[in-house]
Design a protein around this motif. Sequence first.
Motif, mmCIF file in Angstrom:
data_model
loop_
_atom_site.group_PDB
_atom_site.id
_atom_site.type_symbol
_atom_site.label_atom_id
_atom_site.label_comp_id
_atom_site.label_asym_id
_atom_site.label_seq_id
_atom_site.Cartn_x
_atom_site.Cartn_y
_atom_site.Cartn_z
ATOM 1 N N LEU A 1 26.439 -62.110 9.070
ATOM 2 C CA LEU A 1 27.066 -63.338 8.958
ATOM 3 C C LEU A 1 27.358 -63.981 10.462
ATOM 4 C CD1 LEU A 1 29.641 -63.440 6.391
ATOM 5 C CD2 LEU A 1 27.483 -64.082 6.227
ATOM 6 N N ASN A 2 27.792 -63.191 11.240
ATOM 7 C CA ASN A 2 27.731 -63.557 12.722
ATOM 8 C C ASN A 2 26.584 -63.840 13.509
ATOM 9 O OD1 ASN A 2 30.671 -63.472 12.799
ATOM 10 N ND2 ASN A 2 30.616 -61.383 12.986
ATOM 11 N N SER A 3 25.847 -62.923 13.100
ATOM 12 C CA SER A 3 24.211 -63.022 13.758
ATOM 13 C C SER A 3 23.519 -64.279 13.289
ATOM 14 C CB SER A 3 23.222 -61.930 13.557
ATOM 15 O OG SER A 3 22.768 -61.826 12.312
ATOM 16 N N GLY B 1 27.656 -56.370 -1.787
ATOM 17 C CA GLY B 1 27.060 -55.440 -0.774
ATOM 18 C C GLY B 1 26.491 -56.190 0.438
ATOM 19 N N PHE B 2 25.600 -55.279 1.075
ATOM 20 C CA PHE B 2 24.858 -55.787 1.995
ATOM 21 C C PHE B 2 23.207 -56.257 1.930
ATOM 22 C CE2 PHE B 2 21.906 -55.139 5.966
ATOM 23 C CZ PHE B 2 22.442 -56.118 6.942
ATOM 24 N N ASN B 3 23.321 -57.619 1.751
ATOM 25 C CA ASN B 3 21.872 -57.953 1.095
ATOM 26 C C ASN B 3 21.372 -59.290 1.932
ATOM 27 O OD1 ASN B 3 19.577 -59.297 -0.177
ATOM 28 N ND2 ASN B 3 20.522 -58.184 -2.085
ATOM 29 N N PRO B 4 20.496 -59.201 2.977
ATOM 30 C CA PRO B 4 20.608 -59.989 3.963
ATOM 31 C C PRO B 4 19.431 -61.327 3.257
ATOM 32 C CG PRO B 4 19.995 -58.138 5.092
ATOM 33 C CD PRO B 4 20.337 -57.724 3.679
ATOM 34 N N ASP B 5 18.686 -60.747 2.471
ATOM 35 C CA ASP B 5 17.652 -61.926 1.810
ATOM 36 C C ASP B 5 18.213 -62.716 0.882
ATOM 37 O OD1 ASP B 5 15.406 -60.601 2.998
ATOM 38 O OD2 ASP B 5 15.322 -59.177 1.283
ATOM 39 N N LYS B 6 19.520 -62.154 0.215
ATOM 40 C CA LYS B 6 20.049 -63.017 -0.779
ATOM 41 C C LYS B 6 20.963 -64.029 0.096
ATOM 42 C CE LYS B 6 20.320 -61.013 -5.037
ATOM 43 N NZ LYS B 6 21.136 -60.755 -6.162
ATOM 44 N N VAL B 7 21.628 -63.734 1.387
ATOM 45 C CA VAL B 7 22.334 -64.361 2.202
ATOM 46 C C VAL B 7 21.642 -65.520 2.846
ATOM 47 C CG1 VAL B 7 23.559 -64.567 4.532
ATOM 48 C CG2 VAL B 7 23.772 -62.405 2.968
ATOM 49 N N ILE B 8 20.138 -65.297 3.125
ATOM 50 C CA ILE B 8 19.136 -66.199 3.702
ATOM 51 C C ILE B 8 18.842 -67.285 2.476
ATOM 52 C CG2 ILE B 8 16.808 -66.599 4.135
ATOM 53 C CD1 ILE B 8 17.183 -63.850 5.812
ATOM 54 N N GLU B 9 18.647 -66.785 1.301
ATOM 55 C CA GLU B 9 18.435 -67.614 0.099
ATOM 56 C C GLU B 9 19.883 -68.478 -0.448
ATOM 57 O OE1 GLU B 9 17.963 -66.873 -4.486
ATOM 58 O OE2 GLU B 9 16.568 -65.582 -3.313
ATOM 59 N N GLN C 1 31.819 -58.373 -0.725
ATOM 60 C CA GLN C 1 31.570 -59.315 -1.941
ATOM 61 C C GLN C 1 31.433 -60.521 -0.926
ATOM 62 O OE1 GLN C 1 30.313 -59.038 -5.144
ATOM 63 N NE2 GLN C 1 30.872 -57.025 -4.907
ATOM 64 N N THR C 2 30.375 -61.236 -0.825
ATOM 65 C CA THR C 2 30.238 -62.452 -0.027
ATOM 66 C C THR C 2 30.036 -63.540 -0.859
ATOM 67 O OG1 THR C 2 29.514 -60.975 1.704
ATOM 68 C CG2 THR C 2 29.184 -63.650 2.008
ATOM 69 N N ILE C 3 30.783 -64.891 -0.651
ATOM 70 C CA ILE C 3 30.364 -66.094 -1.721
ATOM 71 C C ILE C 3 29.804 -67.013 -0.552
ATOM 72 C CG2 ILE C 3 31.297 -67.413 -3.067
ATOM 73 C CD1 ILE C 3 33.424 -65.417 -3.976
ATOM 74 N N ILE C 4 28.683 -67.541 -0.721
ATOM 75 C CA ILE C 4 28.293 -68.626 -0.021
ATOM 76 C C ILE C 4 27.748 -69.701 -0.851
ATOM 77 C CG2 ILE C 4 26.503 -69.271 1.620
ATOM 78 C CD1 ILE C 4 26.292 -66.570 2.695
ATOM 79 N N LYS C 5 28.300 -70.933 -0.882
ATOM 80 C CA LYS C 5 27.672 -71.905 -1.551
ATOM 81 C C LYS C 5 27.822 -71.710 -3.204
ATOM 82 C CE LYS C 5 24.558 -74.338 1.811
ATOM 83 N NZ LYS C 5 23.436 -74.680 2.099
ATOM 84 N N GLY C 6 29.040 -70.828 -3.521
ATOM 85 C CA GLY C 6 29.013 -70.545 -4.850
ATOM 86 C C GLY C 6 28.287 -69.332 -5.231
ATOM 87 N N THR C 7 27.303 -68.811 -4.271
ATOM 88 C CA THR C 7 26.444 -67.555 -4.850
ATOM 89 C C THR C 7 27.217 -66.604 -4.214
ATOM 90 O OG1 THR C 7 24.393 -69.039 -4.420
ATOM 91 C CG2 THR C 7 24.099 -66.659 -4.257
ATOM 92 N N VAL C 8 27.470 -65.383 -5.497
ATOM 93 C CA VAL C 8 27.891 -64.171 -4.965
ATOM 94 C C VAL C 8 27.126 -63.168 -4.580
ATOM 95 C CG1 VAL C 8 29.532 -62.526 -5.886
ATOM 96 C CG2 VAL C 8 29.895 -64.785 -6.659
ATOM 97 N N ILE C 9 27.239 -62.653 -3.399
ATOM 98 C CA ILE C 9 26.533 -61.671 -3.019
ATOM 99 C C ILE C 9 27.170 -60.204 -2.698
ATOM 100 C CG2 ILE C 9 24.741 -61.088 -1.041
ATOM 101 C CD1 ILE C 9 24.955 -64.172 -0.649
ATOM 102 N N THR D 1 27.569 -72.883 11.193
ATOM 103 C CA THR D 1 26.884 -73.654 10.515
ATOM 104 C C THR D 1 27.432 -73.734 8.991
ATOM 105 O OG1 THR D 1 25.208 -72.065 9.937
ATOM 106 C CG2 THR D 1 24.786 -73.767 11.795
ATOM 107 N N GLU D 2 27.579 -72.890 8.481
ATOM 108 C CA GLU D 2 28.140 -72.516 6.978
ATOM 109 C C GLU D 2 29.249 -72.035 7.028
ATOM 110 O OE1 GLU D 2 26.112 -73.929 4.386
ATOM 111 O OE2 GLU D 2 24.545 -74.479 5.891
ATOM 112 N N LYS D 3 29.953 -72.208 5.780
ATOM 113 C CA LYS D 3 31.231 -71.605 5.520
ATOM 114 C C LYS D 3 31.025 -70.596 4.222
ATOM 115 C CE LYS D 3 34.624 -74.596 7.181
ATOM 116 N NZ LYS D 3 36.103 -74.417 7.277
ATOM 117 N N ALA D 4 31.601 -69.506 4.427
ATOM 118 C CA ALA D 4 31.339 -68.269 3.644
ATOM 119 C C ALA D 4 32.728 -67.745 3.329
ATOM 120 C CB ALA D 4 30.468 -67.391 3.963
ATOM 121 N N VAL D 5 33.107 -66.914 2.255
ATOM 122 C CA VAL D 5 34.036 -66.098 2.009
ATOM 123 C C VAL D 5 33.628 -64.465 1.719
ATOM 124 C CG1 VAL D 5 36.005 -65.464 0.647
ATOM 125 C CG2 VAL D 5 35.495 -68.079 1.029
#
Length: 78
Positions: free
Chosen positions: A23-25, A66-74, A56-64, A2-6
């Motif tokens: 991300l896979n889940s 480490g491992f932070n499920p709450d920030k990924v969902i947000e 470092q994960t970037i989703i919709k311009g948001t940099v996350i 559904t979403e693209k991330a780096v």
Amino acid sequence: MTEKAVIYTSATCPVCGMAKDLLNSMDIEYKEIKVDINPVSTVRLIAKTGKFTVPQTIIKGTVISGFNPDKVIEAVHG
């Protein structure tokens, strides 16, 4: 998917695997950039995030960092 991330990773980082599994889940499509293979990607990582650590994960311009499920969902739903 559904979403693209780096996601910036390295082969020796166990937390990177956890972040990719998350991300896979969540069925989030991502592009993986392995900083240990390409030194130029390390420079890009620092330029984009201001950090040298992975993952470092970037989703919709948001940099996350480490491992932070709450920030990924947000980032996905925010």
